[in-house]
Design a protein around this motif. Structure first.
Motif, PDB file in Angstrom:
ATOM      1  N   ASP A  14       0.854  -1.179   0.000  1.00 21.14           N
ATOM      2  CA  ASP A  14       0.000   0.000   0.000  1.00 21.14           C
ATOM      3  C   ASP A  14       0.897   1.238   0.000  1.00 21.14           C
ATOM      4  OD1 ASP A  14      -1.790   2.028   0.384  1.00 21.14           O
ATOM      5  OD2 ASP A  14      -2.654   1.243   2.236  1.00 21.14           O
ATOM      6  N   VAL A  15       0.963   1.925  -1.134  1.00 19.56           N
ATOM      7  CA  VAL A  15       1.859   3.083  -1.220  1.00 19.56           C
ATOM      8  C   VAL A  15       1.392   4.246  -0.355  1.00 19.56           C
ATOM      9  CG1 VAL A  15       2.638   2.473  -3.536  1.00 19.56           C
ATOM     10  CG2 VAL A  15       0.669   4.005  -3.255  1.00 19.56           C
ATOM     11  N   ASN A  16       0.154   4.190   0.129  1.00 23.83           N
ATOM     12  CA  ASN A  16      -0.351   5.242   1.007  1.00 23.83           C
ATOM     13  C   ASN A  16       0.067   5.046   2.458  1.00 23.83           C
ATOM     14  OD1 ASN A  16      -1.876   6.634  -1.053  1.00 23.83           O
ATOM     15  ND2 ASN A  16      -3.329   4.932  -0.979  1.00 23.83           N
ATOM     16  N   ASP A  17       0.674   3.916   2.751  1.00 24.43           N
ATOM     17  CA  ASP A  17       1.143   3.631   4.104  1.00 24.43           C
ATOM     18  C   ASP A  17       2.481   4.343   4.321  1.00 24.43           C
ATOM     19  OD1 ASP A  17       2.195   2.533   6.454  1.00 24.43           O
ATOM     20  OD2 ASP A  17       1.312   0.567   6.076  1.00 24.43           O
TER      21      ASP A  17
ATOM     22  N   GLY B 162      11.185   6.084  -3.614  1.00 22.46           N
ATOM     23  CA  GLY B 162      10.003   6.495  -2.885  1.00 22.46           C
ATOM     24  C   GLY B 162       8.782   5.728  -3.342  1.00 22.46           C
ATOM     25  N   ALA B 163       7.612   6.122  -2.831  1.00 22.91           N
ATOM     26  CA  ALA B 163       6.351   5.467  -3.167  1.00 22.91           C
ATOM     27  C   ALA B 163       5.463   6.455  -3.910  1.00 22.91           C
ATOM     28  CB  ALA B 163       5.658   4.974  -1.899  1.00 22.91           C
ATOM     29  N   PHE B 164       4.853   6.005  -5.013  1.00 24.25           N
ATOM     30  CA  PHE B 164       4.090   6.901  -5.872  1.00 24.25           C
ATOM     31  C   PHE B 164       2.833   6.200  -6.383  1.00 24.25           C
ATOM     32  CE2 PHE B 164       8.625   7.683  -6.325  1.00 24.25           C
ATOM     33  CZ  PHE B 164       8.719   9.016  -5.949  1.00 24.25           C
TER      34      PHE B 164
ATOM     35  N   GLU C 222       8.670   5.089   3.928  1.00 21.94           N
ATOM     36  CA  GLU C 222       9.928   5.085   4.680  1.00 21.94           C
ATOM     37  C   GLU C 222      10.823   3.924   4.251  1.00 21.94           C
ATOM     38  OE1 GLU C 222      11.472   4.782   9.355  1.00 21.94           O
ATOM     39  OE2 GLU C 222       9.330   4.768   8.865  1.00 21.94           O
ATOM     40  N   ALA C 223      10.208   2.751   4.079  1.00 21.30           N
ATOM     41  CA  ALA C 223      10.989   1.567   3.708  1.00 21.30           C
ATOM     42  C   ALA C 223      11.573   1.697   2.310  1.00 21.30           C
ATOM     43  CB  ALA C 223      10.119   0.317   3.810  1.00 21.30           C
ATOM     44  N   THR C 224      10.799   2.272   1.382  1.00 23.80           N
ATOM     45  CA  THR C 224      11.301   2.407   0.012  1.00 23.80           C
ATOM     46  C   THR C 224      12.478   3.377  -0.049  1.00 23.80           C
ATOM     47  OG1 THR C 224       9.667   4.130  -0.496  1.00 23.80           O
ATOM     48  CG2 THR C 224       9.072   1.871  -1.018  1.00 23.80           C
ATOM     49  N   LEU C 225      12.389   4.457   0.706  1.00 24.82           N
ATOM     50  CA  LEU C 225      13.496   5.410   0.735  1.00 24.82           C
ATOM     51  C   LEU C 225      14.739   4.788   1.354  1.00 24.82           C
ATOM     52  CD1 LEU C 225      11.538   8.635   1.766  1.00 24.82           C
ATOM     53  CD2 LEU C 225      12.540   8.128  -0.465  1.00 24.82           C
ATOM     54  N   LYS C 226      14.534   3.999   2.395  1.00 25.76           N
ATOM     55  CA  LYS C 226      15.663   3.344   3.048  1.00 25.76           C
ATOM     56  C   LYS C 226      16.331   2.338   2.121  1.00 25.76           C
ATOM     57  CE  LYS C 226      16.915   0.628   7.140  1.00 25.76           C
ATOM     58  NZ  LYS C 226      16.404  -0.004   8.391  1.00 25.76           N
ATOM     59  N   ALA C 227      15.517   1.582   1.363  1.00 25.96           N
ATOM     60  CA  ALA C 227      16.050   0.565   0.461  1.00 25.96           C
ATOM     61  C   ALA C 227      16.517   1.154  -0.863  1.00 25.96           C
ATOM     62  CB  ALA C 227      15.000  -0.513   0.202  1.00 25.96           C
ATOM     63  N   GLY C 228      16.125   2.401  -1.149  1.00 25.41           N
ATOM     64  CA  GLY C 228      16.508   3.020  -2.405  1.00 25.41           C
ATOM     65  C   GLY C 228      15.770   2.459  -3.604  1.00 25.41           C
ATOM     66  N   VAL C 229      14.490   2.066  -3.405  1.00 25.73           N
ATOM     67  CA  VAL C 229      13.690   1.540  -4.505  1.00 25.73           C
ATOM     68  C   VAL C 229      12.521   2.469  -4.778  1.00 25.73           C
ATOM     69  CG1 VAL C 229      14.305  -0.847  -3.958  1.00 25.73           C
ATOM     70  CG2 VAL C 229      12.206   0.125  -3.023  1.00 25.73           C
TER      71      VAL C 229
END
Length: 373
Positions: free
Chosen positions: A290-293, A348-350, A298-305
């Motif tokens: 869920d990209v709205n979570d 990030g998440a989009f 936070e996890a995507t930024l940390k993992a760089g994905v």
């Protein structure tokens, strides 16, 4: 409803839907066909860990081959093709209305390497690799890549299908996971070979569903064996990846951030991944994030994905598991535009706005798998 009953119900629905839709057989590959007037053709290259069918030289089975097999298929796209669709023949192949194989060549490894790296129009080719998912037979994977190649409407590319020995059956989930694992070294070898070729741009690798797990494992193995130069040549896209969230976290910890970032295409209403969650003891799958979570962001930024929700795209299947195939239809519109949204190198998440196409960058990359720029 008890968990065991709901699991059975989901599997029954999946099996019945697959049965009602019917599955294309290998006979579609050996039917002599000529190109219909106004039809176009696309060439798809194949590297496969499937066994060749002894009764049909053009076909690959669900058996596991000891060595990688190579081939080239020329596929005719009917004049009235609807973007995003595969026009499957009813009984007899008619190139005027159906996808049809109109050319075939079995290739040796050296000839395969020469063909996929051959310059097009005086320039090095763009190379893309598609790794199909669970419950997929060979002809389904082949025609899906042909559809994406045609819809992207790009010349001068070398689209490659990496076909691993999925059983092409709903009940084959566990054996498919083993077959994907069996094929990991061969995918690593293919990517290593391609990375040594002169191409016009990065080599795009898109892994769908369980093929996403196989792709991530191959990239992880490249990192563990110090083949960083190979990884640097790749743009990795995972579409509806059937990967346990914790497993993916462990994979990305080894892989590290990629440049451009690894792109993950997700849909929260993916029924096939819902079934996968049941089969694996309610373990959440990456393809349903869920990209709205805020925790996902936070996890995507940390993992760089880069994680992109593509739920607004029309799904070509009842299980909403194949939305990624629609991206190729948008490539001609998105290519070369400078629309607002995340850059190609932004983690990030989009959310993808299908109407405005405001997040164009990940989908320009997705289009490259079918031979883009």
């Amino acid at each position: 409803m008890p968990r065991s009953s709901l699991r059975f119900l989901l599997l029954l629905v999946l099996a019945l839907a697959a049965g009602c839709a019917g599955r294309p057989g290998p006979d579609l590959l050996d039917t002599p066909a000529t190109v219909a007037p106004d039809a176009r053709t696309v060439s798809v290259y194949v590297a496969s860990t499937r066994q060749r069918d002894e009764a049909n030289a053009r076909a690959f089975t669900s058996g596991r081959a000891e060595e990688v097999g190579y081939a080239e298929y020329t596929i005719s796209i009917p004049p009235h093709h609807k973007p995003g669709n595969i026009e499957w023949p009813d009984r007899h192949v008619d190139p005027a209305t159906d996808f049809a194989v109109v050319g075939y060549r079995e290739l040796k490894r050296e000839a395969f390497a020469r063909e996929v790296s051959r310059p097009r129009n005086g320039s090095p080719p763009d190379v893309g690799v598609f790794v199909h998912g669970f419950n997929t037979n060979f002809q389904e994977a082949l025609f899906r890549l042909a559809q994406m190649t045609a819809d992207a409407d790009i010349e001068g590319g070398s689209p490659i299908l990496f076909a691993w020995p999925s059983e092409g059956q709903v009940r084959g989930y566990i054996s498919d996971k083993d077959a994907a694992t069996y094929s990991r070294d061969q995918l690593v070898g293919l990517l290593t070979t391609l990375a040594g070729m002169k191409t016009r741009s990065d080599i795009t690798v898109i892994g769908h569903s369980m093929g996403g797990w196989l792709t991530a494992e191959a990239i992880r193995q490249l990192r563990l064996t110090g083949r960083n130069a190979v990884i640097d040549r790749l743009q990795v896209i995972l579409a509806a990846p059937d990967i346990d969230v914790d497993v993916f976290r462990a994979q990305t910890a080894v892989i590290g951030p990629l440049s451009p970032p690894m792109t993950i295409l997700v849909s929260r209403d993916d029924l096939a991944l819902r079934v996968s969650e049941f089969l694996t003891g309610e373990r959440p799958r990456v393809g349903k994030l869920d990209v709205n979570d805020p925790r996902v962001e936070e996890a995507t930024l940390k993992a760089g994905v880069q994680v992109v929700d593509i739920s607004e795209l029309e799904a070509p299947d009842d299980f909403k598991h194949g939305r990624f195939a629609q991206l190729a239809t948008l490539y001609p519109k998105l290519a070369g535009t400078n629309q607002p949204g995340p850059g190609l190198r932004q983690a990030g998440a989009f959310v993808f706005n299908a109407v405005g196409a405001t997040l164009s960058s990940p989908f320009v990359l997705a289009g490259k798998v079918v031979g883009g720029q």
